[in-house]
Design a protein around this motif. Sequence first.
Motif, PDB file in Angstrom:
ATOM      1  N   TRP A  36       0.824  -1.214   0.000  1.00 16.72           N
ATOM      2  CA  TRP A  36       0.000   0.000   0.000  1.00 16.72           C
ATOM      3  C   TRP A  36       0.856   1.261   0.000  1.00 16.72           C
ATOM      4  N   ARG A  40       1.530   1.784  -3.549  1.00 16.46           N
ATOM      5  CA  ARG A  40       0.331   2.262  -4.239  1.00 16.46           C
ATOM      6  C   ARG A  40       0.016   3.708  -3.889  1.00 16.46           C
ATOM      7  N   CYS A  41       0.244   4.087  -2.641  1.00 17.37           N
ATOM      8  CA  CYS A  41       0.016   5.485  -2.252  1.00 17.37           C
ATOM      9  C   CYS A  41       0.983   6.405  -2.984  1.00 17.37           C
ATOM     10  N   CYS A  42       2.261   5.984  -3.070  1.00 14.11           N
ATOM     11  CA  CYS A  42       3.240   6.799  -3.794  1.00 14.11           C
ATOM     12  C   CYS A  42       2.884   6.864  -5.276  1.00 14.11           C
ATOM     13  N   ALA A  53       0.000   9.192  -5.659  1.00 10.90           N
ATOM     14  CA  ALA A  53       0.439  10.578  -5.492  1.00 10.90           C
ATOM     15  C   ALA A  53       1.149  11.072  -6.744  1.00 10.90           C
TER      16      ALA A  53
END
Length: 210
Positions: A186, A189-191, A194
Amino acid sequence: MHLATLLLFALVALVAIATPGPTVLLALTNGSRYGVRRALAGMLGAMASDFVLVGAVALGLGALLAASEFWFSVVKWVGAAYLAWIGLKLLRSQGGLDLSQAAAGHAGGTPHTLLAKSFLVSVTNPKGYLFCSALLPQFIDASLPQGPQYLALAIVFAALDFAVMLGYALIGARAVRLLSRRAVLWLDRCCGGALLALAGSLAFYRRSTG
């Protein structure tokens, strides 16, 4: 150039650099996936782009991008497309890599690849040129030779950039040791999300005509 001028520039530049952007997100991701030692290559790429950016501003490229819709759009869309490509790759990631394998060279992300990736992400961001073309001349003494002054600003800017990216890489490397594989997935995935958001904001970004 006076020391007080350099210190003031360093303070302003640090605020801008520390704000999460493409290069620091890459440093965070590289730190979590490959470890701090290998992430250093990406930091060197970003630092090299800092010298290119400041040199381009000194030569007037920032003013050209501010004046030319065509060249501004070229740089903008190349940068947005490259950021989106990296973001999509992270979204499709299977999670952070094992650092012991990465250190042994059994994982992707060679130093040359990481260096080139960070360099291209930074050097194709027109916001950086416009920001520096507006900021840097305010710290230049017109009565003195400008070349050494721009070089001093570039060194300070690159050093601060390296320090901030190193901090993000250390956070990423620490996180991959403390978090579960699913949590690291995750993080990737967050990076990636973003970076895609930054690509979108860059795509819709318009130069000031005022």
